[in-house]
Design a protein around this motif. Structure first.
Motif: not given
Length: 318
Positions: A1-5, A12-13, A312-316
Motif C-alpha cells: 500500500m502506498a504511503h504518500s496518500e 491506494s494500491f 490501481g485500486v483505491k479503497l475507502r
C-alpha cells in the motif's frame, strides 16, 4: 500500500499490491466463460480477473459474510426471524468505460462463493423513461443524463428489494431497439446479492426546499451496502467509445431492427466523426457534469489505464 496518500480517505494500491490480496483464492472462471462476459472491444484476460477481480470478490465476500452475521445477531436478539434482505452493490462509471463487464464478472465470481450463490444483476438502463416520453420532454439528446431516468421508480424498486419483498420486478431495456421493452420485466426473488450498474447511481442531486425548509431526499446510493466506480482518463474513454461504435456499426447496426441502422453504411471516416460528435454532445458532457463528480462517493475506485487494464485500486478507509 502506498504511503504518500496517508491523509487521503482512501487506501491506494498498485496493481501488484492489490494482486497479493487474492490470498490463494481459487479462480472459478474459464476462458470460455470469460469470452461471454467481455464487453464489445474489451480485451480483459484471465490474468486481469485473477489479479484484480478475485481479490475484489474476496473482499466483497468478507463484507457480505459480515452482513449475514449481523442478520443472525438481529434474529437472536429479536427471538424470531426477520426478513433477510439482499446485499446491494452499486457500480458506476462512464459510457464505454467497461462497468457492464465489471458487473458481469463480479456477478459470476460472487455467485461461486458458497455463502451467497444467488446474485442478480440489474442495469439502470431499464429505468430510463421510454423514448416517447423522452421525445415529449425534448430529452432524446440527453439520454443517460439524470433527468432521463424515472428515479422514483428506481427508488421504489430498491426500497422493495431492501424491504425483503419476496418478488420485485424491474423494467427491461433493449440496446437494439434503444428503448424500454413494454411487455418484459426482470424478476428479482430475494437473492443474496443484487448488483446495480448504471451511469448515475452515485449521484445525490440537489436539495429540495419548501417554505424555506430543506426536505430530506432519498438517493439511489442510500440503498447500497458497497459501491464501485470504474475510472479512466476522458481521452481514453472517448477513444474506447469511438472504437466500440465502429465495431457496432459493422455488427449490430447492420440489423434493420436496430435503432442505429441509419449508421450502418457510413464510411470509416464518417463513422469516426459521428461517434466523436455523439461523444462531445452527449456522453462527454454527461461524464464531466454528472458522473465524474460522484467518483469520490464510491467505496472503491478501479483505475484503468489506456489499454483497459486496471492500474490501481483505491479503497475507502473505514
Amino acid at each position: 500500500m502506498a504511503h504518500s496518500e496517508h491523509l487521503s480517505p482512501y487506501l491506494s494500491f498498485t496493481r501488484e499490491e492489490w494482486r497479493q490480496l487474492r490470498n490463494s483464492t481459487p479462480l472459478p472462471l474459464t476462458e470460455e466463460e470469460l469470452v461471454k462476459l467481455r464487453g464489445i472491444n474489451e480485451k480483459i484476460s484471465l490474468e486481469e480477473v485473477s489479479e484484480i477481480y478475485l481479490p475484489l470478490s474476496r473482499l466483497l465476500n468478507l463484507y457480505v459474510a459480515s452482513s449475514q452475521d449481523a442478520y443472525r445477531a438481529t434474529k437472536t436478539f429479536l427471538g424470531h426471524p426477520n426478513e433477510k434482505v439482499p446485499y446491494i452493490i452499486g457500480i458506476a462509471g462512464s459510457v464505454a468505460v467497461g462497468k457492464s463487464t465489471t458487473a458481469r464478472i463480479l456477478q459470476t465470481l460472487l455467485s461461486r462463493w458458497p455463502n451467497h450463490p444467488k446474485v442478480d444483476l440489474v442495469t439502470t438502463d431499464g429505468f430510463l423513461y421510454p423514448n416517447r416520453i423522452l421525445e415529449e420532454r425534448g430529452l432524446m439528446k440527453r439520454k443517460g443524463f439524470p433527468e432521463s431516468y424515472d428515479i422514483r421508480r428506481l427508488l421504489q424498486f430498491l426500497y422493495d428489494v431492501k424491504s425483503g419483498q419476496p418478488e420485485v420486478t424491474a423494467p427491461v431495456y433493449s440496446h437494439l431497439a434503444y428503448d424500454i421493452l413494454p411487455n418484459e420485466v426482470q424478476v428479482i426473488r430475494q437473492p443474496d446479492i443484487v448488483i446495480v450498474e448504471g451511469l448515475n447511481v452515485l449521484q445525490t442531486g440537489e436539495s429540495e426546499q419548501r417554505n424555506g425548509r430543506y426536505i430530506p431526499q432519498l438517493f439511489v446510493s442510500d440503498f447500497f451496502d458497497f459501491s464501485i466506480y470504474v475510472d479512466a482518463k476522458e481521452e481514453d474513454i472517448a477513444r474506447w467509445y469511438v472504437e466500440r461504435f465502429k465495431v457496432l456499426q459493422r455488427t449490430a447496426f447492420s440489423n434493420p431492427a436496430s435503432y442505429f441502422h441509419r449508421y450502418a453504411d457510413l464510411s470509416e471516416e464518417e463513422a469516426e466523426e459521428t461517434a466523436m460528435g455523439i461523444w462531445r454532445e452527449i456522453n462527454g458532457r454527461n461524464l464531466r457534469r454528472n458522473i465524474l463528480p460522484t467518483k469520490w462517493r464510491a467505496h472503491l475506485i478501479l483505475e484503468k489505464g489506456p489499454n483497459h487494464f486496471i492500474q490501481g485500486v483505491k479503497l475507502r478507509k473505514l
